[in-house]
Structure formats: C-alpha cells, structure tokens
Design a protein around this motif. Structure first.
Motif, PDB file in Angstrom:
ATOM      1  N   ALA A  40       0.625  -1.188  -0.099  1.00  0.00           N
ATOM      2  CA  ALA A  40      -0.174   0.141  -0.085  1.00  0.00           C
ATOM      3  C   ALA A  40       0.830   1.178  -0.060  1.00  0.00           C
ATOM      4  O   ALA A  40       1.858   0.978   0.633  1.00  0.00           O
ATOM      5  CB  ALA A  40      -0.961   0.101   1.227  1.00  0.00           C
ATOM      6  N   PRO A  41       0.244   2.472  -0.434  1.00  0.00           N
ATOM      7  CA  PRO A  41       1.033   3.462  -0.569  1.00  0.00           C
ATOM      8  C   PRO A  41       1.831   3.705   0.951  1.00  0.00           C
ATOM      9  O   PRO A  41       1.006   3.846   2.025  1.00  0.00           O
ATOM     10  CB  PRO A  41       0.196   4.583  -0.808  1.00  0.00           C
ATOM     11  N   GLY A  42       3.006   4.213   0.995  1.00  0.00           N
ATOM     12  CA  GLY A  42       3.472   4.626   2.272  1.00  0.00           C
ATOM     13  C   GLY A  42       3.730   3.394   3.351  1.00  0.00           C
ATOM     14  O   GLY A  42       4.390   3.582   4.513  1.00  0.00           O
ATOM     15  N   LYS A  43       3.589   2.174   2.737  1.00  0.00           N
ATOM     16  CA  LYS A  43       3.696   0.993   3.796  1.00  0.00           C
ATOM     17  C   LYS A  43       4.692   0.043   2.924  1.00  0.00           C
ATOM     18  O   LYS A  43       4.974   0.132   2.004  1.00  0.00           O
ATOM     19  CB  LYS A  43       2.463   0.371   3.892  1.00  0.00           C
ATOM     20  N   GLU A  44       5.252  -0.840   3.897  1.00  0.00           N
ATOM     21  CA  GLU A  44       6.143  -2.038   3.293  1.00  0.00           C
ATOM     22  C   GLU A  44       5.625  -2.989   2.711  1.00  0.00           C
ATOM     23  O   GLU A  44       4.080  -3.087   2.956  1.00  0.00           O
ATOM     24  CB  GLU A  44       6.902  -2.407   4.554  1.00  0.00           C
ATOM     25  N   ARG A  45       6.104  -3.592   1.725  1.00  0.00           N
ATOM     26  CA  ARG A  45       5.345  -4.815   1.102  1.00  0.00           C
ATOM     27  C   ARG A  45       5.271  -5.968   2.277  1.00  0.00           C
ATOM     28  O   ARG A  45       6.096  -6.078   3.073  1.00  0.00           O
ATOM     29  CB  ARG A  45       6.412  -5.310  -0.053  1.00  0.00           C
ATOM     30  N   GLU A  46       3.887  -6.513   2.042  1.00  0.00           N
ATOM     31  CA  GLU A  46       3.696  -7.508   3.140  1.00  0.00           C
ATOM     32  C   GLU A  46       3.084  -8.831   2.490  1.00  0.00           C
ATOM     33  O   GLU A  46       2.353  -8.875   1.342  1.00  0.00           O
ATOM     34  CB  GLU A  46       2.728  -7.197   4.023  1.00  0.00           C
TER      35      GLU A  46
END
Length: 116
Positions: A40-46
C-alpha cells in the motif's frame, strides 16, 4: 527466463470481490511454492498468502484470513488470489512471487483499489 504476469486488479466497492491471476513461465511451476504480496502507499510490502508447490497447503495473513484464498493450477501454470468482502485497507498493488535457487522473482504487480 522466469516471468510472472499478474492480472485481474481494478476498482471495487467495499464488500466486493476480485480474483487475481498470475501466469508463470520459464521454470517448472509445479515444483515451486508461490506467494502473493501487497504494498500500500507509504507502507512496506507484506505477505498476503502462500501456497505449497502442489497446492495442498496454503497460508494467509491474519488480516485476510476468512476473506482471501490462494490456489494454484499446475496444469495452467497459474496462481490465483480470490478476494472477498474487500475493505478499503486492502487497497494496494498486489504482486505474485516465487523463489528459485535463492533468487526472488516478482511480477509487475496489479493495482487493487477498494473505494465507494
């Protein structure tokens, strides 16, 4: 040459459903586990979900359990992510991935937007 091509993303309303596909080529697909990740924008890949090589064992993140399911069709060299009861927080770019001989391979991603 390993290739992973995702498709099926789009805009959907909260509570809706989407089915993502990832077509794989360039490696013996039936011998390798596959996974879906999202960012998601501004988040780490999960990690979202993973499936064993022959598709009998799957795993999913707590945030999507009961709503998302992963499956693998070794006759079509394709891995799927069925997403139900989508929520705005599921909005992200979704990637399929696999690891061959210690190297991670990623597709180009497909955008999923959940919004009314």
């Amino acid at each position: 040459q390993v290739q992973l091509v995702e498709s099926g993303g789009g805009l959907v309303q909260p509570g809706g459903s989407l089915r993502l596909s990832c077509a794989a080529s360039g490696f013996p697909f039936s011998k390798y586990a596959m996974s879906w990740y999202r960012q998601a924008p501004g988040k780490e890949r999960e990690l979202v979900a993973a499936v064993a090589p022959i598709g009998t064992i799957t795993n999913a993140a707590d945030s999507v359990k009961g709503r998302f399911s992963i499956s693998k069709d070794n006759t079509k060299n394709t891995v799927y992510l069925e997403m139900n009861n989508l929520k705005p927080e599921d909005t992200a770019v979704y990637y399929c991935t696999t690891t061959l001989r210690g190297t991670n391979y990623w597709g180009q991603g497909t955008q999923v937007t959940v919004s009314s």
